[in-house]
Write a protein that holds these residues in place. Structure first.
Motif, PDB file in Angstrom:
ATOM      1  N   LEU A  29       0.764  -1.351  -0.033  1.00  0.00           N
ATOM      2  CA  LEU A  29      -0.049   0.220   0.177  1.00  0.00           C
ATOM      3  C   LEU A  29       0.975   1.258   0.120  1.00  0.00           C
ATOM      4  O   LEU A  29       1.645   1.313   0.784  1.00  0.00           O
ATOM      5  N   PHE A  30       0.675   2.176  -0.920  1.00  0.00           N
ATOM      6  CA  PHE A  30       1.328   3.468  -1.136  1.00  0.00           C
ATOM      7  C   PHE A  30       0.344   4.465  -0.501  1.00  0.00           C
ATOM      8  O   PHE A  30      -0.641   4.526  -1.401  1.00  0.00           O
ATOM      9  N   VAL A  31       0.663   5.365   0.432  1.00  0.00           N
ATOM     10  CA  VAL A  31      -0.149   6.477   0.713  1.00  0.00           C
ATOM     11  C   VAL A  31       0.249   7.858   0.566  1.00  0.00           C
ATOM     12  O   VAL A  31       1.369   7.855   0.985  1.00  0.00           O
ATOM     13  N   TYR A  32      -0.273   8.662  -0.215  1.00  0.00           N
ATOM     14  CA  TYR A  32       0.105   9.955  -0.492  1.00  0.00           C
ATOM     15  C   TYR A  32      -0.970  10.852  -0.160  1.00  0.00           C
ATOM     16  O   TYR A  32      -2.055  10.593  -0.766  1.00  0.00           O
ATOM     17  N   GLY A  33      -0.706  11.828   0.554  1.00  0.00           N
ATOM     18  CA  GLY A  33      -1.404  12.907   0.576  1.00  0.00           C
ATOM     19  C   GLY A  33      -2.711  12.697   1.671  1.00  0.00           C
ATOM     20  O   GLY A  33      -3.770  13.346   1.352  1.00  0.00           O
ATOM     21  N   THR A  34      -2.798  11.650   2.311  1.00  0.00           N
ATOM     22  CA  THR A  34      -3.999  11.418   3.278  1.00  0.00           C
ATOM     23  C   THR A  34      -3.381  10.719   4.443  1.00  0.00           C
ATOM     24  O   THR A  34      -2.266  10.250   4.538  1.00  0.00           O
ATOM     25  N   ILE A  39       8.949   5.410   5.072  1.00  0.00           N
ATOM     26  CA  ILE A  39       8.507   6.733   4.975  1.00  0.00           C
ATOM     27  C   ILE A  39       9.297   7.654   4.028  1.00  0.00           C
ATOM     28  O   ILE A  39      10.585   7.735   4.285  1.00  0.00           O
ATOM     29  N   LEU A  40       8.455   8.356   2.912  1.00  0.00           N
ATOM     30  CA  LEU A  40       9.478   8.893   1.948  1.00  0.00           C
ATOM     31  C   LEU A  40       8.941  10.534   2.225  1.00  0.00           C
ATOM     32  O   LEU A  40       7.892  10.946   1.967  1.00  0.00           O
ATOM     33  N   PRO A  41      10.197  11.216   2.645  1.00  0.00           N
ATOM     34  CA  PRO A  41       9.474  12.589   3.412  1.00  0.00           C
ATOM     35  C   PRO A  41       9.239  13.552   2.062  1.00  0.00           C
ATOM     36  O   PRO A  41      10.238  13.801   1.369  1.00  0.00           O
ATOM     37  N   GLU A  42       8.170  14.083   2.150  1.00  0.00           N
ATOM     38  CA  GLU A  42       7.918  15.201   1.096  1.00  0.00           C
ATOM     39  C   GLU A  42       8.022  16.661   1.325  1.00  0.00           C
ATOM     40  O   GLU A  42       7.565  16.867   2.328  1.00  0.00           O
ATOM     41  N   CYS A  43       8.265  17.325   0.510  1.00  0.00           N
ATOM     42  CA  CYS A  43       8.444  18.864   0.860  1.00  0.00           C
ATOM     43  C   CYS A  43       7.183  19.226   0.800  1.00  0.00           C
ATOM     44  O   CYS A  43       6.323  19.021   0.086  1.00  0.00           O
ATOM     45  N   THR A  44       7.006  20.596   1.573  1.00  0.00           N
ATOM     46  CA  THR A  44       5.740  21.285   1.470  1.00  0.00           C
ATOM     47  C   THR A  44       5.596  21.905   0.254  1.00  0.00           C
ATOM     48  O   THR A  44       6.327  22.129  -0.777  1.00  0.00           O
ATOM     49  N   TYR A  45       4.341  22.286  -0.045  1.00  0.00           N
ATOM     50  CA  TYR A  45       3.977  22.978  -1.476  1.00  0.00           C
ATOM     51  C   TYR A  45       4.648  24.150  -1.522  1.00  0.00           C
ATOM     52  O   TYR A  45       4.819  24.788  -2.870  1.00  0.00           O
ATOM     53  N   GLY A  54       6.464  15.198  -4.456  1.00  0.00           N
ATOM     54  CA  GLY A  54       5.716  13.965  -4.671  1.00  0.00           C
ATOM     55  C   GLY A  54       5.958  13.596  -6.118  1.00  0.00           C
ATOM     56  O   GLY A  54       6.214  12.369  -6.524  1.00  0.00           O
ATOM     57  N   TRP A  55       6.110  14.243  -7.145  1.00  0.00           N
ATOM     58  CA  TRP A  55       6.124  14.145  -8.569  1.00  0.00           C
ATOM     59  C   TRP A  55       7.712  13.360  -8.839  1.00  0.00           C
ATOM     60  O   TRP A  55       7.718  12.572  -9.691  1.00  0.00           O
ATOM     61  N   LEU A  56       8.624  13.970  -8.049  1.00  0.00           N
ATOM     62  CA  LEU A  56      10.022  13.580  -8.185  1.00  0.00           C
ATOM     63  C   LEU A  56      10.260  12.139  -7.506  1.00  0.00           C
ATOM     64  O   LEU A  56      10.961  11.205  -8.115  1.00  0.00           O
ATOM     65  N   ILE A  57       9.475  11.807  -6.602  1.00  0.00           N
ATOM     66  CA  ILE A  57       9.439  10.517  -5.813  1.00  0.00           C
ATOM     67  C   ILE A  57       9.039   9.499  -6.713  1.00  0.00           C
ATOM     68  O   ILE A  57       9.424   8.393  -6.947  1.00  0.00           O
ATOM     69  N   ALA A  58       7.701   9.977  -7.628  1.00  0.00           N
ATOM     70  CA  ALA A  58       7.418   8.798  -8.259  1.00  0.00           C
ATOM     71  C   ALA A  58       8.109   8.591  -9.639  1.00  0.00           C
ATOM     72  O   ALA A  58       8.271   7.540  -9.979  1.00  0.00           O
ATOM     73  N   LYS A  59       8.744   9.777  -9.948  1.00  0.00           N
ATOM     74  CA  LYS A  59       9.602   9.682 -11.343  1.00  0.00           C
ATOM     75  C   LYS A  59      10.910   8.704 -10.822  1.00  0.00           C
ATOM     76  O   LYS A  59      11.134   7.652 -11.557  1.00  0.00           O
TER      77      LYS A  59
END
Length: 548
Positions: free
Chosen positions: A241-246, A285-291, A324-329
């Motif tokens: 399970l990948f959980v993103y943004g929730t 946990i893959l840490p994402e930067c803020t918007y 997030g887009w770079l993590i996915a890439k």
């Protein structure tokens, strides 16, 4: 040129509201004046400034209710009964737009026969709204047609019957003839922004049954059903399970069931910028930067006039985080999916999309926003209206629903009342916070530090509670942390209210850790809408209030 109007069975398929030119608006539980949809809120304020009449239907006297011409403190779970009562008056007294109904809809005769079983007196008994008031609202509404709007709730997964509610709202709007008409619904602009030339995704059968003939054929096949995860996990169908943004633990219920699900799944990866409850149960946990620290995809909206906006970072990431887009890439490359990530960065994607859409990326980068102001707004010739339904018209009577064994016209299902000695727990948002994301922010926390419990004086007296008392809510063995009681006439008897996002289970949300009410803990079980498969959180959330 025919005007295509998105109008289907999905809950999000309504066109946009021409608030500024409307004269009469009915809103069901959509607390716009405390919402984050700033553009919609702005237009609603303009509507009020011009003397528009707002009827606000909600068991709680919110900030939006304070600006309303009428506040209707409806009994929870009876919105469909109220709508059927309004439709009955409109049809009986022939207050509908006859030309619009004849040219743009199908199934009016079936609706007319169907509605006879729902009297205004019956609607009054179910909703606890006086019958004369229901008649008055229906007549007022019709007197302003087509410059009137009945607005569906937002995120209205409450009782597991919401598809019937949204259909009834759509039908009442159609009877007012307000699609493509001034003061009714805007028609979406025709300007489209072309996609990046990624390869098409391979077709696959959804395991959650969304949009599948042998599952939930009328469900949202694009977003699917997050609420199917626990059942699918128990069947051994979810291994990773990948959980993103929730944050599943705060957004799904019952709480313990979601935690148990996360423990069972072999690999849980969470992309987050906070150590949320769900992140605590992650394997990775893959840490994402803020918007504010990332460039993002184009922001495309179809308001009265469509526009495209460029989302650029304000600063570079402060820590070891990635967008997030770079993590996915990068994950895509590791999985051998290079064809799907054949771009340098998100700005290259934006640049290519603009070029394919004949939009100046240079101008967009300079101005931030490009508006397409040439789009017409209204249709004079009703023959030009075309809807995305099998008939191309508004289907008051739905053959598609009938084909799949669902009622082709809206029906009313009675919602269970709380047992003696209990009240229904309802939840919602406040203007200061975004869902369950911002309660730990020091500045926002200072503005709204606790989710006090709203309770009507009648219920407070029964529970022996006074305004300002420290209290807890209790259901069986489950009890909340303590909160202050807000005893007020601004909420109808039989329910209590707490803002969502407090009483957190993770110590990393230190300002609200074990402080306040964690509402998901009090959902005994879920009621699933048989058509959309959305779950009803409030249907079985019954609690007692005790002094802390």
């Amino acid at each position: 040129m025919a005007w295509h109007v998105t109008y289907g069975h999905h809950l999000s398929s309504f066109p946009l509201y021409d608030y500024e030119n409307s004269k009469y608006v009915i809103i069901f539980g959509r607390n716009n004046l405390e919402a984050l949809l700033v553009g919609e809120t702005y237009r609603l304020i303009k509507f009020l400034e011009k003397g528009g009449k707002l009827v606000y239907v909600d068991p709680r006297f919110t900030t939006t209710a304070a600006k309303a011409y009428r506040w209707i403190p409806i009994k929870p779970g009876t919105d469909v009964a109220f709508l059927l009562g309004l439709i009955r008056v409109v049809i009986d007294e022939e207050l509908y737009d006859k030309e619009f109904v004849e040219k743009v809809t199908v199934g009016f005769d079936e609706l007319k026969n169907h509605i006879k079983q729902y009297s205004v007196e019956w609607a009054s008994k179910e909703t606890e709204i006086p019958a004369d008031l229901i008649r008055t609202i229906a007549r007022e509404l019709a007197s302003f047609k087509p410059s009137c709007i009945i607005v569906p709730p937002r995120r209205n997964s409450r009782y597991g019957i919401e598809t019937q509610e949204v259909r009834a709202i759509a039908i009442l709007n159609a009877l007012m003839g307000n699609y493509g008409r001034k003061g009714g619904f805007w028609l979406r602009g025709k300007r489209r922004i072309k996609r990046y030339p990624f390869p098409r995704y391979p077709k696959a059968k959804r395991v959650d049954g969304a949009g599948e003939k042998d599952g939930f054929p009328l469900g949202d096949k694009y977003e699917g059903f997050l609420n199917s995860l626990p059942e699918l996990t128990d069947k051994g169908m979810v291994k990773a399970l990948f959980v993103y943004g929730t944050n599943l633990v705060t957004n799904m219920a019952p709480t313990q069931k979601i935690i148990d699900m996360l423990k069972k799944i072999e690999l849980v990866v969470v992309i987050e910028n906070q150590l949320t409850e769900t992140a605590l149960y992650a394997d990775v946990i893959l840490p994402e930067c803020t918007y504010l620290e990332r460039d993002d995809n184009l922001n495309i909206r179809a308001y009265p006039h469509p526009f495209v906006a460029l989302c650029e970072k304000a600063i570079d990431p402060l820590y070891d985080t990635k967008p997030g887009w770079l993590i996915a890439k990068e994950l895509g490359h590791k999985l051998g999916l290079d064809d799907y990530f054949d771009f340098k960065d998100i700005m290259e994607v934006n640049r290519v999309r603009c070029k394919r859409s004949r939009i100046s990326f240079k101008k967009l980068k300079k101005d931030g926003v490009i508006n397409f102001t040439h789009t017409p707004k209204y249709v004079d010739d009703l023959e030009l209206l075309y809807f995305k339904t099998p008939s191309g018209k508004i289907e008051l009577y739905s053959e598609e629903f009938k084909k799949y064994g669902f009622p082709p016209l809206p029906v009313y299902e009675k919602v269970e009342d709380p047992p003696e000695g209990y009240v229904r727990l309802t939840v919602g948002r406040v203007s200061t916070h975004t869902h369950a994301r911002t309660q730990n922010n020091p500045w926002l926390h200072e503005l709204y530090p606790e989710n006090m419990l709203w309770i009507n004086p009648e219920d407070a007296k029964k529970f022996g509670i006074k305004n300002g008392d420290w209290v807890r809510i209790v259901s069986g063995e489950t009890k909340s942390e303590k909160v202050r009681a807000y005893v007020t006439e601004r909420i109808r008897p039989g329910i209590v209210f707490a803002a969502h996002g407090w009483g957190r289970l993770t110590p990393h949300m230190s300002r609200v850790y074990k402080k306040g009410i964690f509402d998901n803990m009090f959902v005994r079980k879920l009621a699933f809408d048989p058509i959309s498969h959305q779950n009803g959180f409030d249907r079985y959330s019954f609690v007692k209030v005790v002094k802390a």
